[in-house]
Design a protein around this motif. Structure first.
Motif, PDB file in Angstrom:
ATOM      1  N   ALA A  80     -26.527  44.008 -31.557  1.00 28.68           N
ATOM      2  CA  ALA A  80     -27.330  43.675 -32.731  1.00 28.68           C
ATOM      3  C   ALA A  80     -28.814  43.664 -32.423  1.00 28.68           C
ATOM      4  N   ASP A  81     -29.172  43.316 -31.192  1.00 29.19           N
ATOM      5  CA  ASP A  81     -30.574  43.060 -30.861  1.00 29.19           C
ATOM      6  C   ASP A  81     -31.273  44.187 -30.111  1.00 29.19           C
ATOM      7  N   VAL A  82     -30.621  44.705 -29.095  1.00 25.23           N
ATOM      8  CA  VAL A  82     -31.306  45.649 -28.207  1.00 25.23           C
ATOM      9  C   VAL A  82     -31.690  46.941 -28.919  1.00 25.23           C
ATOM     10  N   PRO A  83     -30.780  47.564 -29.699  1.00 28.15           N
ATOM     11  CA  PRO A  83     -31.182  48.800 -30.382  1.00 28.15           C
ATOM     12  C   PRO A  83     -31.961  48.544 -31.665  1.00 28.15           C
ATOM     13  N   ALA A  84     -32.262  47.269 -31.951  1.00 28.55           N
ATOM     14  CA  ALA A  84     -32.686  46.911 -33.299  1.00 28.55           C
ATOM     15  C   ALA A  84     -34.192  46.820 -33.460  1.00 28.55           C
ATOM     16  N   ALA A  85     -34.932  47.698 -32.816  1.00 26.62           N
ATOM     17  CA  ALA A  85     -36.380  47.691 -33.018  1.00 26.62           C
ATOM     18  C   ALA A  85     -36.708  47.922 -34.491  1.00 26.62           C
ATOM     19  N   ASP A  86     -35.938  48.778 -35.133  1.00 27.11           N
ATOM     20  CA  ASP A  86     -36.172  49.058 -36.553  1.00 27.11           C
ATOM     21  C   ASP A  86     -35.054  48.533 -37.440  1.00 27.11           C
ATOM     22  N   GLU A  87     -33.804  48.627 -36.982  1.00 25.72           N
ATOM     23  CA  GLU A  87     -32.684  48.283 -37.847  1.00 25.72           C
ATOM     24  C   GLU A  87     -31.553  47.652 -37.037  1.00 25.72           C
ATOM     25  N   PRO A  88     -31.118  46.427 -37.397  1.00 24.85           N
ATOM     26  CA  PRO A  88     -30.023  45.780 -36.673  1.00 24.85           C
ATOM     27  C   PRO A  88     -28.722  46.569 -36.795  1.00 24.85           C
ATOM     28  N   THR A  89     -27.919  46.496 -35.737  1.00 27.09           N
ATOM     29  CA  THR A  89     -26.593  47.109 -35.744  1.00 27.09           C
ATOM     30  C   THR A  89     -25.604  46.096 -35.156  1.00 27.09           C
ATOM     31  N   GLY A  90     -24.359  46.510 -35.018  1.00 27.00           N
ATOM     32  CA  GLY A  90     -23.360  45.652 -34.397  1.00 27.00           C
ATOM     33  C   GLY A  90     -22.594  44.824 -35.406  1.00 27.00           C
ATOM     34  N   MET A  91     -22.017  43.720 -34.923  1.00 24.31           N
ATOM     35  CA  MET A  91     -21.149  42.880 -35.751  1.00 24.31           C
ATOM     36  C   MET A  91     -21.714  41.470 -35.876  1.00 24.31           C
ATOM     37  N   LEU A  92     -21.581  40.891 -37.068  1.00 29.97           N
ATOM     38  CA  LEU A  92     -21.986  39.517 -37.327  1.00 29.97           C
ATOM     39  C   LEU A  92     -20.788  38.781 -37.904  1.00 29.97           C
ATOM     40  N   LYS A  93     -20.335  37.729 -37.206  1.00 32.54           N
ATOM     41  CA  LYS A  93     -19.165  36.979 -37.642  1.00 32.54           C
ATOM     42  C   LYS A  93     -19.606  35.688 -38.316  1.00 32.54           C
ATOM     43  N   LEU A  94     -19.256  35.568 -39.589  1.00 37.79           N
ATOM     44  CA  LEU A  94     -19.711  34.461 -40.425  1.00 37.79           C
ATOM     45  C   LEU A  94     -18.532  33.621 -40.890  1.00 37.79           C
ATOM     46  N   ARG A 113     -25.487  43.780 -47.080  1.00 43.60           N
ATOM     47  CA  ARG A 113     -24.910  45.059 -46.664  1.00 43.60           C
ATOM     48  C   ARG A 113     -25.825  46.228 -47.030  1.00 43.60           C
ATOM     49  N   GLU A 114     -26.480  46.121 -48.169  1.00 41.87           N
ATOM     50  CA  GLU A 114     -27.393  47.187 -48.580  1.00 41.87           C
ATOM     51  C   GLU A 114     -28.641  47.216 -47.701  1.00 41.87           C
ATOM     52  N   THR A 115     -29.110  46.034 -47.277  1.00 39.57           N
ATOM     53  CA  THR A 115     -30.310  45.938 -46.453  1.00 39.57           C
ATOM     54  C   THR A 115     -30.039  46.286 -44.995  1.00 39.57           C
ATOM     55  N   TYR A 116     -28.844  45.883 -44.508  1.00 36.41           N
ATOM     56  CA  TYR A 116     -28.482  46.115 -43.103  1.00 36.41           C
ATOM     57  C   TYR A 116     -27.154  46.884 -43.046  1.00 36.41           C
ATOM     58  N   PRO A 117     -27.158  48.143 -43.435  1.00 36.09           N
ATOM     59  CA  PRO A 117     -25.898  48.899 -43.521  1.00 36.09           C
ATOM     60  C   PRO A 117     -25.199  49.126 -42.185  1.00 36.09           C
ATOM     61  N   LYS A 118     -25.918  48.989 -41.083  1.00 33.61           N
ATOM     62  CA  LYS A 118     -25.311  49.219 -39.767  1.00 33.61           C
ATOM     63  C   LYS A 118     -24.723  47.947 -39.153  1.00 33.61           C
ATOM     64  N   VAL A 119     -24.825  46.828 -39.864  1.00 34.37           N
ATOM     65  CA  VAL A 119     -24.247  45.575 -39.389  1.00 34.37           C
ATOM     66  C   VAL A 119     -22.874  45.390 -40.031  1.00 34.37           C
ATOM     67  N   LYS A 274     -26.329  25.700 -30.586  1.00 32.91           N
ATOM     68  CA  LYS A 274     -27.658  25.456 -30.021  1.00 32.91           C
ATOM     69  C   LYS A 274     -28.078  26.529 -29.019  1.00 32.91           C
ATOM     70  N   ASP A 275     -27.125  27.207 -28.397  1.00 33.01           N
ATOM     71  CA  ASP A 275     -27.447  28.248 -27.417  1.00 33.01           C
ATOM     72  C   ASP A 275     -27.484  29.639 -28.024  1.00 33.01           C
ATOM     73  N   LYS A 276     -27.287  29.732 -29.330  1.00 31.10           N
ATOM     74  CA  LYS A 276     -27.222  31.035 -29.994  1.00 31.10           C
ATOM     75  C   LYS A 276     -28.622  31.580 -30.261  1.00 31.10           C
ATOM     76  N   HIS A 277     -28.801  32.858 -29.971  1.00 30.77           N
ATOM     77  CA  HIS A 277     -30.071  33.524 -30.276  1.00 30.77           C
ATOM     78  C   HIS A 277     -30.093  33.950 -31.740  1.00 30.77           C
ATOM     79  N   VAL A 278     -31.166  33.633 -32.446  1.00 35.82           N
ATOM     80  CA  VAL A 278     -31.301  34.030 -33.853  1.00 35.82           C
ATOM     81  C   VAL A 278     -31.874  35.443 -33.902  1.00 35.82           C
ATOM     82  N   ASN A 279     -30.990  36.414 -34.076  1.00 37.86           N
ATOM     83  CA  ASN A 279     -31.456  37.802 -34.132  1.00 37.86           C
ATOM     84  C   ASN A 279     -31.890  38.162 -35.554  1.00 37.86           C
ATOM     85  N   LYS A 280     -32.324  39.399 -35.705  1.00 39.24           N
ATOM     86  CA  LYS A 280     -32.877  39.830 -36.995  1.00 39.24           C
ATOM     87  C   LYS A 280     -31.832  39.788 -38.105  1.00 39.24           C
ATOM     88  N   ALA A 281     -30.585  40.105 -37.775  1.00 37.83           N
ATOM     89  CA  ALA A 281     -29.531  40.095 -38.795  1.00 37.83           C
ATOM     90  C   ALA A 281     -29.240  38.673 -39.273  1.00 37.83           C
TER      91      ALA A 281
END
Length: 291
Positions: A80-94, A113-119, A274-281
């Protein structure tokens, strides 16, 4: 040791046997067996007790499971983070409370989903008792919950908004036209409440007990739809989040009692570990929820 081996290990632990895990992963069973054999040889331990067609984790397997879940979470964060200079990718579990899905949250997910289609967004319903452990294990990345205000050292609160609970009845119910309803009016009235592990139920019973009222519980279920249908059919008073009854109010199937008793403070809240990184997604989803 590879991420693939750890993913296979977790799939077997969840499925309870090698055959189902292989099917779920799209592998041949021999591939799954070989991956676990290699993992056991590298670690020098037995990870599963083989009990006929089923398997269970050994004590070593239980210890590995904690680390494997963390590794899966780290993998998702990397993607989600490393390739995400422009657009987040990967999986987000909610994880989400079922009650929050009655209002605008489905529309929020559509915008996400429309804003982050690769997530790839994965959802599961959660309850108050279990979600902190799911965040700790990395099974979930964040949780959107409806509860009394939660304060825990191991959780970070990213968002909160005050919400409301209400009492709902059929328009023909004797209490429907009453100008002032308090705890005393609920004595001997059939109550339709959420299940025993739900904090809404706990709030109500605590309030009634403080007022000296012994509740008459006619129905307990986690399904808000069933509670509403029982209320529509004049089988009791449903105690549910206001956001879950908006459609029935508009249609006139239910009315909200004019409650003047004790307060039931609840909030919609978004948490991460508390140890989770808040990424762009994650930040993007929280911002959309807050709008």
């Amino acid at each position: 040791m590879t991420i693939t081996q750890l993913t296979t290990f977790l799939a077997i632990a969840e499925a309870g046997n090698f055959t189902s895990a292989a099917s779920n992963l799209g592998y041949a069973q021999s591939t799954v067996t070989m991956q676990i054999k290699q993992l056991e040889e590298e670690l020098g331990v037995v990870l599963f007790d083989r009990l006929g067609k089923t398997v269970s984790l050994t004590s070593a397997g239980e210890r590995l499971r904690i680390y494997a879940e963390r590794m899966q979470q780290l993998e998702r964060e990397i993607l989600a983070d490393v390739p995400a200079a422009d657009e987040p990718t990967g999986m987000l579990k909610l994880g989400v409370s079922e009650s929050l899905c009655y209002r605008q949250f489905p529309e929020t997910l559509l915008r996400f989903r429309e804003t982050y289609p690769k997530v790839d967004l994965r959802l599961q319903f959660v309850d108050h008792d279990t979600f902190p452990d799911l965040l700790k294990k990395g099974t979930l990345d964040l949780v959107y919950t409806l509860n009394p205000l939660i304060e825990r050292d191991d959780l970070i609160l990213l968002y909160k908004k005050e919400e409301t609970l209400g009492f709902y009845v059929s328009p023909q119910h004797p209490l429907a036209g009453k100008k002032r309803v308090t705890e005393q009016d609920l004595a001997d009235i059939p109550l339709l409440v959420t299940s025993h592990n739900c904090n809404f139920r706990k709030l109500l019973l605590t309030g009634l007990e403080a007022a000296g009222i012994t509740p008459r519980l006619a129905l307990e279920t986690s399904s808000k739809e069933i509670l509403k249908q029982f209320a529509v059919n004049q089988l009791g008073v449903a105690f549910i989040p206001d956001m879950s009854a908006e459609e029935e109010l508009r249609s006139g199937k239910l009315v909200r009692l004019n409650w003047k008793g004790g307060a039931f403070p609840i909030y919609s809240q978004v948490f991460i570990h508390k140890d989770k990184h808040v990424n762009k997604a994650i930040r993007g989803l929280v911002d959309m929820i807050a709008k």
